[in-house]
Write a protein that holds these residues in place. Structure first.
Motif, PDB file in Angstrom:
ATOM      1  N   CYS A  42       0.831  -1.212   0.000  1.00 56.33           N
ATOM      2  CA  CYS A  42       0.000   0.000   0.000  1.00 56.33           C
ATOM      3  C   CYS A  42       0.863   1.259   0.000  1.00 56.33           C
ATOM      4  O   CYS A  42       2.045   1.216   0.335  1.00 56.33           O
ATOM      5  CB  CYS A  42      -0.897   0.033   1.241  1.00 56.33           C
ATOM      6  SG  CYS A  42      -2.188  -1.207   1.174  1.00 56.33           S
ATOM      7  N   VAL A  43       0.222   2.367  -0.360  1.00 59.94           N
ATOM      8  CA  VAL A  43       0.895   3.656  -0.402  1.00 59.94           C
ATOM      9  C   VAL A  43       1.558   3.950   0.945  1.00 59.94           C
ATOM     10  O   VAL A  43       0.922   3.848   1.999  1.00 59.94           O
ATOM     11  CB  VAL A  43      -0.126   4.778  -0.717  1.00 59.94           C
ATOM     12  CG1 VAL A  43       0.463   6.153  -0.434  1.00 59.94           C
ATOM     13  CG2 VAL A  43      -0.604   4.670  -2.151  1.00 59.94           C
ATOM     14  N   GLY A  44       2.833   4.327   0.898  1.00 63.94           N
ATOM     15  CA  GLY A  44       3.557   4.701   2.111  1.00 63.94           C
ATOM     16  C   GLY A  44       3.868   6.176   2.058  1.00 63.94           C
ATOM     17  O   GLY A  44       4.855   6.592   1.450  1.00 63.94           O
ATOM     18  N   CYS A  87      -0.841  10.893   3.371  1.00 67.72           N
ATOM     19  CA  CYS A  87      -1.904  10.248   2.592  1.00 67.72           C
ATOM     20  C   CYS A  87      -1.923   8.756   2.894  1.00 67.72           C
ATOM     21  O   CYS A  87      -0.889   8.168   3.201  1.00 67.72           O
ATOM     22  CB  CYS A  87      -1.673  10.445   1.093  1.00 67.72           C
ATOM     23  SG  CYS A  87      -1.631  12.169   0.600  1.00 67.72           S
ATOM     24  N   GLY A  88      -3.101   8.137   2.801  1.00 63.80           N
ATOM     25  CA  GLY A  88      -3.196   6.702   3.042  1.00 63.80           C
ATOM     26  C   GLY A  88      -2.968   6.386   4.516  1.00 63.80           C
ATOM     27  O   GLY A  88      -3.024   7.277   5.380  1.00 63.80           O
ATOM     28  N   ASN A 118      -2.301  12.072  -6.595  1.00 62.22           N
ATOM     29  CA  ASN A 118      -1.727  10.898  -7.273  1.00 62.22           C
ATOM     30  C   ASN A 118      -1.826   9.653  -6.400  1.00 62.22           C
ATOM     31  O   ASN A 118      -1.979   8.551  -6.903  1.00 62.22           O
ATOM     32  CB  ASN A 118      -0.296  11.186  -7.720  1.00 62.22           C
ATOM     33  CG  ASN A 118       0.743  10.770  -6.697  1.00 62.22           C
ATOM     34  OD1 ASN A 118       1.185   9.622  -6.647  1.00 62.22           O
ATOM     35  ND2 ASN A 118       1.123  11.706  -5.846  1.00 62.22           N
ATOM     36  N   TYR A 119      -1.763   9.825  -5.080  1.00 66.32           N
ATOM     37  CA  TYR A 119      -1.791   8.642  -4.204  1.00 66.32           C
ATOM     38  C   TYR A 119      -3.163   7.971  -4.223  1.00 66.32           C
ATOM     39  O   TYR A 119      -3.284   6.791  -3.936  1.00 66.32           O
ATOM     40  CB  TYR A 119      -1.395   9.016  -2.771  1.00 66.32           C
ATOM     41  CG  TYR A 119       0.019   9.543  -2.718  1.00 66.32           C
ATOM     42  CD1 TYR A 119       1.098   8.699  -2.963  1.00 66.32           C
ATOM     43  CD2 TYR A 119       0.276  10.903  -2.491  1.00 66.32           C
ATOM     44  CE1 TYR A 119       2.393   9.187  -2.966  1.00 66.32           C
ATOM     45  CE2 TYR A 119       1.567  11.393  -2.484  1.00 66.32           C
ATOM     46  CZ  TYR A 119       2.619  10.536  -2.724  1.00 66.32           C
ATOM     47  OH  TYR A 119       3.901  11.009  -2.734  1.00 66.32           O
ATOM     48  N   TYR A 120      -4.201   8.724  -4.580  1.00 63.66           N
ATOM     49  CA  TYR A 120      -5.565   8.195  -4.608  1.00 63.66           C
ATOM     50  C   TYR A 120      -5.997   7.779  -6.017  1.00 63.66           C
ATOM     51  O   TYR A 120      -6.808   6.884  -6.180  1.00 63.66           O
ATOM     52  CB  TYR A 120      -6.542   9.239  -4.049  1.00 63.66           C
ATOM     53  CG  TYR A 120      -6.157   9.661  -2.641  1.00 63.66           C
ATOM     54  CD1 TYR A 120      -6.555   8.907  -1.538  1.00 63.66           C
ATOM     55  CD2 TYR A 120      -5.335  10.773  -2.420  1.00 63.66           C
ATOM     56  CE1 TYR A 120      -6.168   9.267  -0.255  1.00 63.66           C
ATOM     57  CE2 TYR A 120      -4.947  11.139  -1.139  1.00 63.66           C
ATOM     58  CZ  TYR A 120      -5.361  10.384  -0.067  1.00 63.66           C
ATOM     59  OH  TYR A 120      -4.960  10.734   1.205  1.00 63.66           O
ATOM     60  N   THR A 157      -6.842   4.309  -0.673  1.00 68.47           N
ATOM     61  CA  THR A 157      -5.556   3.693  -1.022  1.00 68.47           C
ATOM     62  C   THR A 157      -5.444   2.248  -0.509  1.00 68.47           C
ATOM     63  O   THR A 157      -4.482   1.570  -0.815  1.00 68.47           O
ATOM     64  CB  THR A 157      -4.386   4.499  -0.413  1.00 68.47           C
ATOM     65  OG1 THR A 157      -4.499   4.446   1.014  1.00 68.47           O
ATOM     66  CG2 THR A 157      -4.392   5.946  -0.875  1.00 68.47           C
ATOM     67  N   VAL A 158      -6.396   1.822   0.314  1.00 71.97           N
ATOM     68  CA  VAL A 158      -6.310   0.489   0.943  1.00 71.97           C
ATOM     69  C   VAL A 158      -7.264  -0.468   0.240  1.00 71.97           C
ATOM     70  O   VAL A 158      -8.462  -0.192   0.146  1.00 71.97           O
ATOM     71  CB  VAL A 158      -6.645   0.584   2.453  1.00 71.97           C
ATOM     72  CG1 VAL A 158      -6.589  -0.785   3.107  1.00 71.97           C
ATOM     73  CG2 VAL A 158      -5.674   1.543   3.143  1.00 71.97           C
TER      74      VAL A 158
END
Ligand code: NAD
Ligand code: G6P
Ligand code: MN
Length: 450
Positions: A103-105, A109-110, A275-277, A424-425
């Motif tokens: 997942c996004v680190g 965000c996230g 961008n993370y989403y 993001t999850v």
């Protein structure tokens, strides 16, 4: 007039102090106080701060450096807050734990941002309470401490009368990058409309001297497949770093996603953090799970600052330019000027919606333009937002609200819901795995969850 910086040991303190000192006449500032809970770190940063005030800019602004709340806040008119609960060691955990699960680190965000939020809510309430107790009755707290979205929701819920304005430097940093890309000399001449949550918003218009420049920004990105000035692109090709902390190392991928996001959704210009989403899988693929942004920052911004201070102590020589943060310090200092001098200048701020975005909840903390004067932000009402943006924002908003409710109630269930709801999850099982690891990593920082 006294300005207190909470988080005085921050890597941004020298830049902010320089911005304040350059505006000493408008601010009528007579004293700057640094407050931190880490004495050793702050005392070192104070060496360069003292040099900026006394040697570089030759001001007679008094400098006080303290770890005592009463000494820090008594009679202060402004508190600039920039605390990082758990410092870079915990940022590293926020970024690396989610990446272990694909997942996004990311810091804000996230799951990483949610974890950082759980650490920051109560220390920020203490800053507010100390300011209330000791500072001038009409003080303002201008808060940069992240994650600003969760912090601002916690302020709304727990301290609704606090004299705090939460802010972010990312939109103005994007405007700065655009100005440099298009050859516009002064980025402050660019006017724009914007709506969103913090680190989750869109520019809906952008003009320079009345000219719509969004088509030019899009054409520029199409040509270069990235949103960065040509000189930076040249440096990247030569493996040199640009002189802009937003355009180095892992940030470069972020500016590439600006092009891709705008190709797919050309109506508005997104905030980089979207961008993370929207390109979640790609963000994970671009990351190095063993070396994240926290490592980059520790090896560059933090190291350069403290090495520079050591060097100064040994040789008496200092490179002042290395400590100047530009837009970041200017933004918060100019906001203080608007409040103090009632200028009614327009700023983006994170405030309770109260109908500004009609089809978002009344109590959502949104990031929108407002005129700033003595009485605080006068928010500019906008029209309904489109279903795509509204859907994304509602999901993110509720995830962040669940973090605040979960923190207050000590509810494992609500925190698990917050992690699961975050876009993001990918699944509840992954959310639970990340959460359980994070509970371990955050012992002593998080409220107890039952
Ligand atoms: P840093 O770790 O260098 O500085 C943070 C300082 O806060 C440290 O010296 C730490 O000891 C201190 N601190 C921690 N808890 C404290 C508390 N309870 N009271 C007083 N001081 C405390 O971090 P940094 O990279 O310089 O960033 C500082 C903060 O500014 C972070 O929260 C970061 O996310 C935020 N930031 C926000 C924006 C924005 O757009 N909102 C932009 C840049 C940085
Ligand atoms: C932008 C964001 C901040 C964030 C920072 C991280 O400025 O608006 O909220 O803290 O980037 O930058 P860094 O160099 O620490 O990765
Ligand atoms: Mn920000």
């Amino acid at each position: 007039m006294i300005i207190t910086i909470a988080g005085g040991g921050s890597t941004f303190t020298p830049g902010i102090v320089k911005s304040i000192a350059l505006r000493r006449e408008e601010l009528e500032v007579t004293e700057i106080r640094l407050f931190d809970i880490d004495k050793e770190r702050q005392d070192k940063v104070a060496i360069v701060v003292n040099w900026i005030l006394k040697e570089e800019l030759k001001t007679d602004i008094k400098l006080t450096v303290t770890t005592d709340e009463k000494e820090a806040y008594t009679d202060a008119s402004f508190i600039f807050a920039q605390i990082r609960t758990g410092k870079y060691a915990m940022r590293e955990q926020d970024e690396k734990i989610p990446l272990k699960y694909g997942c996004v680190g990311q810091e804000t965000c996230g799951p990483g941002g949610l974890a950082y939020g759980l650490r920051t809510i109560f220390p920020m309430m203490k800053v507010i309470d100390d300011a209330e107790k000791y500072a001038k009755k009409d003080h303002w707290i201008l808060n940069y401490s992240n994650p600003a979205a969760i912090v601002s929701e916690a302020c709304r819920k727990l301290r609704p009368n606090a004299r705090i304005i939460n802010i972010c430097d990312m939109p103005i940093a994007i405007v700065d990058i655009i100005a440099q890309s298009l050859g516009i000399k002064d980025y402050t001449e660019i006017e724009y409309d914007y709506f969103g949550l913090n680190h989750f918003g869109w520019f809906t218009s952008m003009t320079h001297q009345g000219r719509d420049i969004l088509p030019e920004v899009k054409a520029y990105m199409k040509k270069h497949q990235i949103l960065l000035p040509e000189s930076y692109i040249e440096n990247i090709k030569k493996n040199l770093n640009a002189d802009n902390r937003h355009a180095v190392s892992s940030w470069v991928h972020v500016w590439e996603t600006m092009y891709e996001m705008t190709e797919y959704f050309p109506d508005y210009l997104p905030n980089t953090y979207l961008n993370y989403y929207l390109l979640t899988k790609e963000a994970v693929e671009a990351a190095n799970p063993n070396h994240t942004r926290a490592n980059e920052v520790m090896e560059t911004r933090e190291k350069n600052l403290f090495d520079g201070i050591e060097q100064f102590l040994k040789t008496g020589e200092i490179n002042g330019e290395a400590f100047y943060a530009g837009a970041h310090g200017n933004w918060i200092s100019d906001l203080a000027i608007a409040l103090k001098n009632d200028t009614r200048q327009r700023f983006l701020v994170i405030v309770e919606n109260r109908g500004a975005l009609p089809n978002m909840p009344y109590d959502a903390m949104v990031e929108v333009p407002a005129y700033i004067g003595k009485k605080g932000p006068e928010v500019i009402a906008q029209d309904n937002i489109s279903l795509f943006q509204q859907g994304l924002m509602m999901q993110q908003l509720n995830s962040e609200k669940l973090i605040v409710e979960g923190a207050i109630e000590g509810s494992y269930q609500k925190i698990l819901q917050a992690f699961t709801l975050n876009k993001t999850v990918p699944s509840a099982r992954v959310a639970k795995q990340i959460l359980d690891d994070m509970i371990e990593a955050n012992k002593g920082y998080w409220p107890e969850l039952k």
